[in-house]
Design an enzyme around this catalytic site. Structure first.
Site, PDB file in Angstrom:
ATOM      1  N   LYS A 193       3.247  -9.623  -2.587  1.00  0.00           N
ATOM      2  CA  LYS A 193       4.480  -8.866  -2.315  1.00  0.00           C
ATOM      3  C   LYS A 193       5.027  -9.255  -0.962  1.00  0.00           C
ATOM      4  CE  LYS A 193       3.025  -6.075   1.093  1.00  0.00           C
ATOM      5  NZ  LYS A 193       3.503  -6.223   2.452  1.00  0.00           N
ATOM      6  N   ILE A 199      -5.080 -14.841   3.082  1.00  0.00           N
ATOM      7  CA  ILE A 199      -5.789 -13.655   3.582  1.00  0.00           C
ATOM      8  C   ILE A 199      -5.147 -13.199   4.889  1.00  0.00           C
ATOM      9  CG2 ILE A 199      -8.037 -12.870   4.448  1.00  0.00           C
ATOM     10  CD1 ILE A 199      -9.204 -15.074   2.472  1.00  0.00           C
ATOM     11  N   GLY A 232      -2.237 -12.231   5.459  1.00  0.00           N
ATOM     12  CA  GLY A 232      -0.962 -12.935   5.607  1.00  0.00           C
ATOM     13  C   GLY A 232       0.254 -12.024   5.592  1.00  0.00           C
ATOM     14  N   GLY A 244      -2.531  -9.609  -0.362  1.00  0.00           N
ATOM     15  CA  GLY A 244      -3.453 -10.315  -1.259  1.00  0.00           C
ATOM     16  C   GLY A 244      -4.631  -9.451  -1.673  1.00  0.00           C
ATOM     17  N   GLY A 245      -5.199  -8.715  -0.736  1.00  0.00           N
ATOM     18  CA  GLY A 245      -6.330  -7.827  -1.066  1.00  0.00           C
ATOM     19  C   GLY A 245      -5.888  -6.743  -2.040  1.00  0.00           C
ATOM     20  N   SER A 246      -4.671  -6.232  -1.838  1.00  0.00           N
ATOM     21  CA  SER A 246      -4.141  -5.199  -2.741  1.00  0.00           C
ATOM     22  C   SER A 246      -3.930  -5.775  -4.140  1.00  0.00           C
ATOM     23  CB  SER A 246      -2.809  -4.659  -2.208  1.00  0.00           C
ATOM     24  OG  SER A 246      -2.995  -4.091  -0.935  1.00  0.00           O
ATOM     25  N   ASP A 258      -0.453  -0.375  -0.805  1.00  0.00           N
ATOM     26  CA  ASP A 258       0.347  -1.363  -1.530  1.00  0.00           C
ATOM     27  C   ASP A 258      -0.158  -1.603  -2.958  1.00  0.00           C
ATOM     28  OD1 ASP A 258       1.825  -1.849   0.790  1.00  0.00           O
ATOM     29  OD2 ASP A 258       0.510  -3.485   1.424  1.00  0.00           O
TER      30      ASP A 258
HETATM   31  O1  C5P Z   1      -3.383   1.495   2.803  1.00  0.00           O
HETATM   32  P1  C5P Z   1      -4.048   0.294   3.376  1.00  0.00           P
HETATM   33  O2  C5P Z   1      -5.556   0.372   3.264  1.00  0.00           O
HETATM   34  O3  C5P Z   1      -3.515  -0.997   2.869  1.00  0.00           O
HETATM   35  O4  C5P Z   1      -3.710   0.319   4.929  1.00  0.00           O
HETATM   36  C1  C5P Z   1      -4.368  -0.499   5.859  1.00  0.00           C
HETATM   37  C2  C5P Z   1      -4.106   0.023   7.253  1.00  0.00           C
HETATM   38  O5  C5P Z   1      -2.717  -0.186   7.593  1.00  0.00           O
HETATM   39  C3  C5P Z   1      -4.321   1.503   7.444  1.00  0.00           C
HETATM   40  O6  C5P Z   1      -5.652   1.783   7.764  1.00  0.00           O
HETATM   41  C4  C5P Z   1      -3.378   1.825   8.604  1.00  0.00           C
HETATM   42  O7  C5P Z   1      -3.948   1.446   9.835  1.00  0.00           O
HETATM   43  C5  C5P Z   1      -2.211   0.905   8.337  1.00  0.00           C
HETATM   44  N1  C5P Z   1      -1.130   1.557   7.576  1.00  0.00           N
HETATM   45  C6  C5P Z   1      -0.336   2.502   8.216  1.00  0.00           C
HETATM   46  N2  C5P Z   1       0.679   3.107   7.528  1.00  0.00           N
HETATM   47  C7  C5P Z   1       0.921   2.767   6.232  1.00  0.00           C
HETATM   48  C8  C5P Z   1       0.150   1.806   5.575  1.00  0.00           C
HETATM   49  C9  C5P Z   1      -0.879   1.199   6.278  1.00  0.00           C
HETATM   50  O8  C5P Z   1      -0.547   2.821   9.388  1.00  0.00           O
HETATM   51  N3  C5P Z   1       1.941   3.364   5.602  1.00  0.00           N
END
Ligand code: C5P
Length: 299
Positions: free
Chosen positions: A10, A100, A102, A106-108, A141
């Site tokens: 994405k 990775i 990036g 990618g992990g999502s 994501d």
């Molecule tokens: O949701 P995800 O595990 O992908 O998020 C990774 C990190 O990105 C979270 O731990 C947070 O530090 C940050 N994040 C955020 N606000 C969001 C999405 C992600 O602060 N809306």
């Protein structure tokens, strides 16, 4: 025979980020857009009786965990729990094409593709909305990665509204060094706390409307000036060369360029596939790693 799941990278055409919430996440309004760089996950019952996870594909995965902390196993355990039965040992192969760290989730995408493959492999009776709920537990994501296309994301990104959009043509510039998403969000907070910085307001769903209308109309020239990423400034403070990449793409004829998500990938929009190929070629000639990708891919 293995069960397969596919999900796409994405980019964020709009990423409007609010202040940090009490739970540590940031409220945001985003317009997600999938591009046709795919992750494929294959799951089969293990013939040797042991769980295993291996990667193939063009991306260097030597730094990735193959243990229970990998989103792939977290997705499998969520699906297995929904069946109420113990699961068999599984052999999982991830064909990784999304860089990775990036900024292209990618992990999502691995998490989403695994949910789809595991649902079939474990015959889990999960409907679309139950899968969406599991995806939201895996990451902000991941629900979008289950769908692809284009969508508005609110909340921390996990509340989705699918929208219609055209196929768009992009030059995607990847970077050998990754940027950590939590670090870029933290840097966003630090920049906002600097003396004289503008006060961050909570973004509203209406902030996405002009872009959503332009996507519905389908004209890349109208979409280009509406691209916006609030994480671009903190990403560029970490990696100043990203500003040069955007400038180089614009000079080569791109309509607009932005950092993707928390970076360091940069995406440049062109009006046609031929234009995007020309921008991609010019960026490569300048020594950058670039590919042309089609946007709007659906799972
Ligand atoms: O949701 P995800 O595990 O992908 O998020 C990774 C990190 O990105 C979270 O731990 C947070 O530090 C940050 N994040 C955020 N606000 C969001 C999405 C992600 O602060 N809306």
């Amino acid at each position: 025979m293995p069960y397969v799941g596919r999900s796409f990278a994405k980019i964020n055409l709009l990423l409007a980020v609010g202040p940090r919430r009490a739970d540590g996440f940031h409220g945001l309004v985003t317009v997600y857009h999938a591009i046709d760089i795919a992750e494929d996950v294959q799951i089969a019952v293990a013939s040797d009786g042991h769980d295993s996870l291996r990667f193939d594909g063009p991306v260097d995965t030597s730094g990735l965990s193959t243990g229970p902390d990998n989103l792939v196993w977290q997705a499998i355990e969520l699906v297995a729990a929904s069946t109420g039965q113990p699961r068999p040992p599984l052999e999982v192969t991830v064909t990784k094409r999304i860089p990775i760290q990036g900024g292209m989730a990618g992990g999502s995408a691995d998490g989403a593709a695994t949910l789809l493959a595991a649902r079939d492999a474990l015959a889990a009776p999960l409907d679309g909305s139950q899968l969406d709920a599991l995806a939201a537990q895996l990451g902000s994501d991941v629900p979008f990665a289950l769908h692809g296309g284009s969508a508005i994301g609110t909340g921390r990104g996990e509340v989705l509204e699918l929208v219609s959009g055209p196929q768009l043509w992009w030059s995607v510039v990847t970077d050998a060094s990754g940027l950590s998403t939590p670090r870029i969000y933290a840097h966003y907070d630090e920049m906002a706390a600097r003396p004289g910085a503008a006060v961050i307001r909570e973004p509203q769903r209406a902030d996405a409307q002009p872009l959503v209308d332009a996507l519905a109309a389908g004209d890349p020239h109208a979409i280009a000036p509406l691209l916006r990423n609030d994480l671009q400034a903190p990403a560029i403070e970490f990696a100043p060369h990203l500003a040069d990449t955007i400038a180089a793409g614009r000079e080569a004829g791109a309509l607009a360029g932005i950092v993707s998500g928390s970076g360091p990938s940069v995406v440049l929009l062109s009006a046609t596939r031929a234009d995007a190929d020309a921008v991609t070629r010019a960026l490569r000639e300048g020594g950058r790693q670039a590919v042309t990708a089609a946007g709007g891919a659906t799972v």
